[in-house]
Design an enzyme around this catalytic site. Sequence first.
Site, mmCIF file in Angstrom:
data_model
loop_
_atom_site.group_PDB
_atom_site.id
_atom_site.type_symbol
_atom_site.label_atom_id
_atom_site.label_comp_id
_atom_site.label_asym_id
_atom_site.label_seq_id
_atom_site.Cartn_x
_atom_site.Cartn_y
_atom_site.Cartn_z
ATOM 1 N N MET A 199 -2.150 41.604 -46.909
ATOM 2 C CA MET A 199 -1.829 41.018 -45.499
ATOM 3 C C MET A 199 -0.833 40.310 -45.565
ATOM 4 O O MET A 199 -0.307 39.330 -44.729
ATOM 5 C CB MET A 199 -3.047 40.292 -44.996
ATOM 6 C CG MET A 199 -4.353 41.054 -44.726
ATOM 7 S SD MET A 199 -5.409 40.297 -43.545
ATOM 8 C CE MET A 199 -5.930 38.872 -44.559
ATOM 9 N N GLY A 200 -0.033 40.572 -46.617
ATOM 10 C CA GLY A 200 1.522 39.889 -46.642
ATOM 11 C C GLY A 200 1.370 38.578 -47.299
ATOM 12 O O GLY A 200 0.399 38.054 -47.960
ATOM 13 N N LYS A 215 2.437 35.758 -56.714
ATOM 14 C CA LYS A 215 2.511 36.598 -58.076
ATOM 15 C C LYS A 215 1.285 37.200 -58.358
ATOM 16 O O LYS A 215 1.156 38.214 -59.085
ATOM 17 C CB LYS A 215 2.524 35.611 -59.173
ATOM 18 C CG LYS A 215 4.009 34.733 -59.145
ATOM 19 C CD LYS A 215 4.010 33.907 -60.298
ATOM 20 C CE LYS A 215 5.563 33.179 -60.226
ATOM 21 N NZ LYS A 215 5.566 32.040 -61.564
ATOM 22 N N HIS A 242 -0.535 39.168 -56.047
ATOM 23 C CA HIS A 242 -0.367 40.430 -55.425
ATOM 24 C C HIS A 242 0.736 40.981 -56.197
ATOM 25 O O HIS A 242 0.480 42.509 -56.430
ATOM 26 C CB HIS A 242 0.376 40.075 -53.900
ATOM 27 C CG HIS A 242 -0.479 39.558 -52.917
ATOM 28 N ND1 HIS A 242 -0.313 38.250 -52.490
ATOM 29 C CD2 HIS A 242 -1.505 39.987 -52.206
ATOM 30 C CE1 HIS A 242 -0.973 38.051 -51.664
ATOM 31 N NE2 HIS A 242 -1.941 39.118 -51.568
ATOM 32 N N LYS A 259 -9.680 40.282 -58.152
ATOM 33 C CA LYS A 259 -11.139 39.875 -58.126
ATOM 34 C C LYS A 259 -11.545 38.518 -57.587
ATOM 35 O O LYS A 259 -12.691 38.191 -57.418
ATOM 36 C CB LYS A 259 -11.470 39.916 -59.556
ATOM 37 C CG LYS A 259 -11.634 41.247 -60.146
ATOM 38 C CD LYS A 259 -12.339 40.989 -61.825
ATOM 39 C CE LYS A 259 -12.561 42.580 -62.322
ATOM 40 N NZ LYS A 259 -12.909 42.412 -63.805
ATOM 41 N N ASP A 281 -11.264 38.157 -54.480
ATOM 42 C CA ASP A 281 -12.250 38.354 -53.360
ATOM 43 C C ASP A 281 -13.463 39.472 -53.927
ATOM 44 O O ASP A 281 -13.365 40.504 -53.552
ATOM 45 C CB ASP A 281 -11.395 39.276 -52.247
ATOM 46 C CG ASP A 281 -10.481 38.239 -51.519
ATOM 47 O OD1 ASP A 281 -11.255 37.193 -51.034
ATOM 48 O OD2 ASP A 281 -9.324 38.390 -51.841
ATOM 49 N N GLN A 296 -15.641 41.325 -51.596
ATOM 50 C CA GLN A 296 -14.714 42.577 -51.135
ATOM 51 C C GLN A 296 -14.570 43.611 -51.865
ATOM 52 O O GLN A 296 -14.701 44.874 -51.679
ATOM 53 C CB GLN A 296 -13.387 41.883 -50.580
ATOM 54 C CG GLN A 296 -12.555 42.821 -50.030
ATOM 55 C CD GLN A 296 -11.126 42.362 -49.532
ATOM 56 O OE1 GLN A 296 -11.198 41.594 -48.543
ATOM 57 N NE2 GLN A 296 -10.240 42.476 -50.397
ATOM 58 N N SER A 309 -3.576 32.188 -53.567
ATOM 59 C CA SER A 309 -3.806 32.591 -52.160
ATOM 60 C C SER A 309 -2.641 32.382 -51.339
ATOM 61 O O SER A 309 -2.217 31.599 -51.365
ATOM 62 C CB SER A 309 -5.170 31.936 -51.786
ATOM 63 O OG SER A 309 -5.278 32.270 -50.404
ATOM 64 N N ARG A 335 -3.368 31.331 -48.442
ATOM 65 C CA ARG A 335 -3.577 30.222 -47.767
ATOM 66 C C ARG A 335 -3.070 28.876 -48.321
ATOM 67 O O ARG A 335 -3.009 27.968 -47.769
ATOM 68 C CB ARG A 335 -5.097 30.160 -47.615
ATOM 69 C CG ARG A 335 -5.786 31.306 -46.647
ATOM 70 C CD ARG A 335 -7.392 31.284 -46.921
ATOM 71 N NE ARG A 335 -7.878 32.550 -46.159
ATOM 72 C CZ ARG A 335 -8.319 32.499 -44.669
ATOM 73 N NH1 ARG A 335 -8.221 31.112 -44.345
ATOM 74 N NH2 ARG A 335 -8.800 33.462 -44.372
#
Length: 283
Positions: free
Chosen positions: A30-31, A35, A37, A149, A151, A154, A186, A188
Amino acid sequence: MKIFKSKSDLKSYISLKKEEGNSIGFVPTMGALHKGHLSLVKRAIKKNDVTIVSIFVNPTQFDKKEDLDNYPKTFEKDVELLKSVNCDAVFVPAVNEIYGDNVNSEAFDFDGLEHQMEGKFRDGHFDGVGTIVKALFEIVAPNVAYFGKKDFQQLQIIKKMVEKLNLPIRIKGMPIFREKDGLAMSSRNTRLTPEHREAAPFIHKTLKKARKKIGTKNVTEITKWVENQFKKHPLLELEYFIIAEEKTLQTAENFDATKRYRAFIAVFAGEIRLIDNVRFKNN
């Protein structure tokens, strides 16, 4: 690196690459890349001939509109990061390119995985996740897709979806990428106040301490201990701490040496909700 905004253009590109005999690795995001990602992207690049990353803030997996509105968007920076690791292509669709005029989730049955933990606190979240991941898989048709991992629920749900839909895609779960102080990376995290950012590593430290209590404490006692640690913390509010069996995500009542367990946690740092998990070794 190629940038695609339309499904048809991306499909044409992928079709050509497959005709040339290339394997396709895929990392959906989700952009607001970090690091963690990039570790997924690097793995995909290492193991596949062509790597595609999607950047799409999916509206149907947010249970609160303000979270969707406030989700960090750093497209230019994301593109530069992907170029820096030699990603082959990025897919950046608009909402109507994915959903058309019907921005709604499909209804999924994940054999009960969706009703545990996050599912209890985020209404409709995993229907939204299933909807977007299924749509992206249909567009990209990768050989392998990579997920972190952090999430973990998910990850298990996506594996279940692939199994139930009989999709020819391998799902690879990759280790949680952490800051030096232990905080799980994250998107966030960028929204944390300085005070909450300083406090947030307490989450992982508590998980590690809880893990060490296996062998001397039972599930209930460990859970109570964690709850008490957060009751005493002035800046962090515990939403849940659950020790669950990895495969079913069912909350553990006691430790069985034949099963694998993981501890899951969700914590509010002010208005920002943070999640984390660690493997619990009970044998």
